[in-house]
Design a protein around this motif. Structure first.
Motif, PDB file in Angstrom:
ATOM      1  N   LEU A 190      19.282  -4.656   5.875  1.00 36.19           N
ATOM      2  CA  LEU A 190      19.101  -5.740   4.915  1.00 36.19           C
ATOM      3  C   LEU A 190      18.717  -7.029   5.632  1.00 36.19           C
ATOM      4  O   LEU A 190      17.770  -7.709   5.243  1.00 36.19           O
ATOM      5  CB  LEU A 190      20.375  -5.944   4.094  1.00 36.19           C
ATOM      6  N   TRP A 191      19.420  -7.366   6.699  1.00 33.05           N
ATOM      7  CA  TRP A 191      19.121  -8.591   7.433  1.00 33.05           C
ATOM      8  C   TRP A 191      17.768  -8.519   8.136  1.00 33.05           C
ATOM      9  O   TRP A 191      17.056  -9.527   8.233  1.00 33.05           O
ATOM     10  CB  TRP A 191      20.226  -8.918   8.419  1.00 33.05           C
ATOM     11  N   ILE A 192      17.410  -7.353   8.625  1.00 33.63           N
ATOM     12  CA  ILE A 192      16.083  -7.197   9.233  1.00 33.63           C
ATOM     13  C   ILE A 192      15.001  -7.403   8.179  1.00 33.63           C
ATOM     14  O   ILE A 192      14.010  -8.101   8.410  1.00 33.63           O
ATOM     15  CB  ILE A 192      15.953  -5.816   9.909  1.00 33.63           C
ATOM     16  N   THR A 193      15.189  -6.838   6.990  1.00 34.60           N
ATOM     17  CA  THR A 193      14.222  -7.002   5.908  1.00 34.60           C
ATOM     18  C   THR A 193      14.125  -8.461   5.479  1.00 34.60           C
ATOM     19  O   THR A 193      13.015  -8.991   5.289  1.00 34.60           O
ATOM     20  CB  THR A 193      14.618  -6.126   4.698  1.00 34.60           C
ATOM     21  N   VAL A 194      15.252  -9.125   5.335  1.00 34.56           N
ATOM     22  CA  VAL A 194      15.250 -10.543   4.965  1.00 34.56           C
ATOM     23  C   VAL A 194      14.538 -11.365   6.038  1.00 34.56           C
ATOM     24  O   VAL A 194      13.747 -12.255   5.726  1.00 34.56           O
ATOM     25  CB  VAL A 194      16.696 -11.045   4.737  1.00 34.56           C
ATOM     26  N   GLY A 195      14.778 -11.061   7.284  1.00 29.45           N
ATOM     27  CA  GLY A 195      14.127 -11.777   8.376  1.00 29.45           C
ATOM     28  C   GLY A 195      12.623 -11.589   8.378  1.00 29.45           C
ATOM     29  O   GLY A 195      11.862 -12.541   8.565  1.00 29.45           O
ATOM     30  N   VAL A 196      12.175 -10.367   8.165  1.00 26.38           N
ATOM     31  CA  VAL A 196      10.739 -10.087   8.131  1.00 26.38           C
ATOM     32  C   VAL A 196      10.093 -10.805   6.953  1.00 26.38           C
ATOM     33  O   VAL A 196       9.026 -11.422   7.090  1.00 26.38           O
ATOM     34  CB  VAL A 196      10.477  -8.562   8.073  1.00 26.38           C
ATOM     35  N   LEU A 197      10.719 -10.760   5.788  1.00 25.19           N
ATOM     36  CA  LEU A 197      10.178 -11.457   4.621  1.00 25.19           C
ATOM     37  C   LEU A 197      10.121 -12.961   4.847  1.00 25.19           C
ATOM     38  O   LEU A 197       9.174 -13.631   4.435  1.00 25.19           O
ATOM     39  CB  LEU A 197      10.996 -11.130   3.375  1.00 25.19           C
ATOM     40  N   PHE A 198      11.125 -13.507   5.502  1.00 21.06           N
ATOM     41  CA  PHE A 198      11.122 -14.929   5.819  1.00 21.06           C
ATOM     42  C   PHE A 198       9.964 -15.282   6.747  1.00 21.06           C
ATOM     43  O   PHE A 198       9.278 -16.284   6.544  1.00 21.06           O
ATOM     44  CB  PHE A 198      12.452 -15.335   6.455  1.00 21.06           C
TER      45      PHE A 198
ATOM     46  N   VAL B 231       2.980 -20.115   4.427  1.00 17.79           N
ATOM     47  CA  VAL B 231       3.120 -21.556   4.235  1.00 17.79           C
ATOM     48  C   VAL B 231       2.224 -22.296   5.219  1.00 17.79           C
ATOM     49  O   VAL B 231       1.523 -23.243   4.851  1.00 17.79           O
ATOM     50  CB  VAL B 231       4.588 -21.989   4.391  1.00 17.79           C
ATOM     51  N   PHE B 232       2.201 -21.862   6.472  1.00 18.98           N
ATOM     52  CA  PHE B 232       1.362 -22.531   7.450  1.00 18.98           C
ATOM     53  C   PHE B 232      -0.118 -22.249   7.217  1.00 18.98           C
ATOM     54  O   PHE B 232      -0.959 -23.101   7.461  1.00 18.98           O
ATOM     55  CB  PHE B 232       1.766 -22.147   8.876  1.00 18.98           C
ATOM     56  N   GLN B 233      -0.466 -21.074   6.721  1.00 26.81           N
ATOM     57  CA  GLN B 233      -1.854 -20.776   6.389  1.00 26.81           C
ATOM     58  C   GLN B 233      -2.336 -21.688   5.273  1.00 26.81           C
ATOM     59  O   GLN B 233      -3.439 -22.214   5.325  1.00 26.81           O
ATOM     60  CB  GLN B 233      -2.010 -19.320   5.957  1.00 26.81           C
TER      61      GLN B 233
END
Length: 77
Positions: free
Chosen positions: A7-15, A22-24
């Motif tokens: 779950l935390w890996i998925t949240v991190g990747v999505l972030f 946002v930068f694009q």
């Protein structure tokens, strides 16, 4: 325990993906703003100007990105 890690890996990747977008957008978003801070509408049709004034819609070709001139919308309104 493994589910929590996934779950935390998925949240991190999505972030990270969201941060990238946002930068694009930030890098290309100001391409149509003139030096005085106003949107450059030179070359826009009257219909595009009306859509911007009434709905805030900026034409895709005005974004400064590369787009093919032969793209046509099929169907839809």
């Amino acid at each position: 325990m493994e589910r929590r890690i996934m779950l935390w890996i998925t949240v991190g990747v999505l972030f990270l993906v969201a941060l990238y977008f946002v930068f694009q957008i930030g890098a290309t978003g100001n391409a149509i703003v003139s030096s005085d801070g106003k949107i450059d509408m030179s070359g826009w049709t009257e219909n595009e100007k009306m859509n911007y004034e009434m709905h805030g819609t900026i034409p895709a070709r005005a974004s400064g990105g590369s787009s093919s001139g032969s793209a046509q919308m099929v169907g839809g309104c």
